[in-house]
Design an enzyme around this catalytic site. Structure first.
Site, PDB file in Angstrom:
ATOM      1  N   SER A 179       7.491  -6.707 -11.410  1.00 37.76           N
ATOM      2  CA  SER A 179       8.661  -7.566 -11.280  1.00 37.76           C
ATOM      3  C   SER A 179       8.392  -8.895 -11.970  1.00 37.76           C
ATOM      4  O   SER A 179       7.309  -9.469 -11.836  1.00 37.76           O
ATOM      5  CB  SER A 179       8.983  -7.820  -9.804  1.00 37.76           C
ATOM      6  OG  SER A 179       9.268  -6.610  -9.130  1.00 37.76           O
ATOM      7  N   TYR A 422       8.149  -0.652  -1.790  1.00 38.09           N
ATOM      8  CA  TYR A 422       7.197   0.405  -2.125  1.00 38.09           C
ATOM      9  C   TYR A 422       6.409   0.786  -0.887  1.00 38.09           C
ATOM     10  O   TYR A 422       6.425   0.068   0.113  1.00 38.09           O
ATOM     11  CB  TYR A 422       6.250  -0.057  -3.245  1.00 38.09           C
ATOM     12  CG  TYR A 422       5.526  -1.341  -2.952  1.00 38.09           C
ATOM     13  CD1 TYR A 422       4.300  -1.325  -2.292  1.00 38.09           C
ATOM     14  CD2 TYR A 422       6.068  -2.579  -3.319  1.00 38.09           C
ATOM     15  CE1 TYR A 422       3.621  -2.507  -2.030  1.00 38.09           C
ATOM     16  CE2 TYR A 422       5.396  -3.754  -3.063  1.00 38.09           C
ATOM     17  CZ  TYR A 422       4.182  -3.708  -2.417  1.00 38.09           C
ATOM     18  OH  TYR A 422       3.531  -4.891  -2.156  1.00 38.09           O
TER      19      TYR A 422
END
Length: 422
Positions: A179, A422
């Site tokens: 990210s 995640y």
């Protein structure tokens, strides 16, 4: 923040949490420009700036795909999307709800060769042994020069290709997505850099091993475990050990789930664990720091409330705490932050302080905020945050005659609930 798992050799649409997008950097021909609508960033419509040159198989972009590499206070164009979504029709572009966003300009087979301009260990990083036995909590703040050739939007991700070999023995290693932690103009506001927040992955005497006893060598931080079997994450260690001037292979950008709305009066509720702070930092740089997010008189274009909840095990690993403190000092009516430090804090009932535990202290206020159609919720980090939201807001939703899961689905359908876990 990084996300593990197998990624196809050529990034497919949706490889990094693809979903509904609010930002666009090009207004397609024939669509309304909404020039009268206030937006958080200045647009580059009508700009005469040259499109940056590409390398590899992406050297020629189709006519109409305008990638603007603005300097200083300039920025990529943004426009509110129209209804409906169609598939990718131009190389390097994804059309989401009628608007174009940069998408997989560079693939694993034809990556962009960037260069490291900064790689610093976070001031808020934990290196000494911890009660939980964590092997290494070093986290790097790394900035890469992409020369304006890899335009991206806040909330997107890029891929990094490490030399390898990886767990499968492949050389180079399969890409790892991270990210982006900088706004679209980059930390230097030139639109030519991208910043990542990467935690070094080191596991001692775990299931996977890529260094037998005696083989582990000191990393850039000086940490090593010569008397143990060690697994070092291939890409995270590659990134953390890079030095200024080193080349790095970049793919992407990708991801549309975590993009910001363009309404300057939107409310942004952010939940992050560890390096999940990365996309949240990209938002806050735009909202509270960068020139592109300011009006001509110096005031900020953003007029809503941004509220960050960050969860970590130890207070010494509260990444970017200095920036959060500065934003709170400058914009006390628009920025709030609350930390949940699970191994150091407890609530009044003696429970460990997780994000949902901290949010429960403001449950009524947050619930009321989420009833506002201008409020967006963003989650990045450990998957348990979703269950934590249900734990926190299930009872208050029930009092209101609602089911939390149904309410969350309604928010998702309205593109107000954004999840990357995640």
């Amino acid at each position: 923040m990084s996300r593990s798992g197998r990624v196809p050799a050529v990034l497919a649409a949706g490889a990094a949490c693809a979903g509904a997008s609010h930002w666009a950097f090009v207004t397609p021909a024939g669509l309304p420009t909404r020039e009268s609508a206030p937006q958080l960033r200045a647009t580059a419509r009508g700009s005469s700036a040259e499109a940056p040159k590409m390398t590899g198989s992406s050297s020629m972009l189709p006519t109409g795909a305008l990638f603007v590499a603005a300097a200083a206070a300039s920025a990529v164009s943004v426009a509110r999307r129209a209804e409906g979504e169609v598939a990718v029709k131009k190389k390097g572009v994804k059309v989401v709800h009628g608007q174009e966003i940069p998408w997989n300009i560079f693939s694993p087979k034809a990556p962009y060769q960037g260069k490291v301009v900064k790689n610093q260990k976070h001031a808020q990083t934990l290196m000494e042994p911890t009660p939980g036995g964590d092997a290494n909590w070093e986290t790097a703040h790394i900035t890469l020069d992409h020369g304006g050739n890899v335009p991206y939007l806040e909330g997107q991700s890029i891929g990094i290709i490490a030399p390898g070999p990886d767990k499968k023995g492949e050389t180079p290693a399969r890409i790892r997505l991270y990210s982006i932690a900088s706004s679209a103009v980059g930390d230097d506001e030139t639109s030519k850099t991208v910043t990542l927040c990467v935690k070094r992955n080191v596991v001692v005497n775990g299931e996977y091993v890529n260094r037998e006893v005696g083989e582990d060598k000191p990393d850039k931080a000086g940490t090593h475990y010569p008397n143990a079997k060690v697994y070092r994450g291939v890409c995270s260690n590659h990134v953390c050990d890079l030095s200024v001037g080193d080349d790095v292979m970049i793919t992407g950008p990708t991801g549309a789930e975590m993009l910001l709305p363009d309404d300057p009066e939107a409310n942004i509720v952010m939940l992050a664990t560890g390096t999940g702070i990365a996309p949240m930092r990209s938002y806050m740089r735009l909202l509270f720091n960068d020139k592109v997010g300011a009006n001509a008189d110096g005031s900020r274009k953003f007029r809503g409330l941004a509220w960050l909840f960050m969860g970590v095990p130890f207070s010494k690993s509260l990444l970017y705490d200095d920036e959060h403190t500065e934003y709170k000092s400058k914009y006390p009516d628009q920025f709030r932050f609350d930390y949940a430090v699970s191994r150091e804090q407890k609530n009044a009932a003696g429970q460990k302080m997780y994000i949902q535990t901290k949010m429960a202290e403001y449950a009524e206020e947050l619930w009321e905020l989420m009833q506002n159609p201008k409020t967006h919720v963003y989650m990045c980090g450990l998957k348990g945050m979703e269950a934590g939201m249900a734990e926190c807001f299930g009872p208050i939703a029930e009092k209101a005659g609602l089911d939390w899961l149904d309410f969350a689905k309604t928010m998702k359908k309205a593109d107000r609930y954004h999840v990357e876990v995640y």
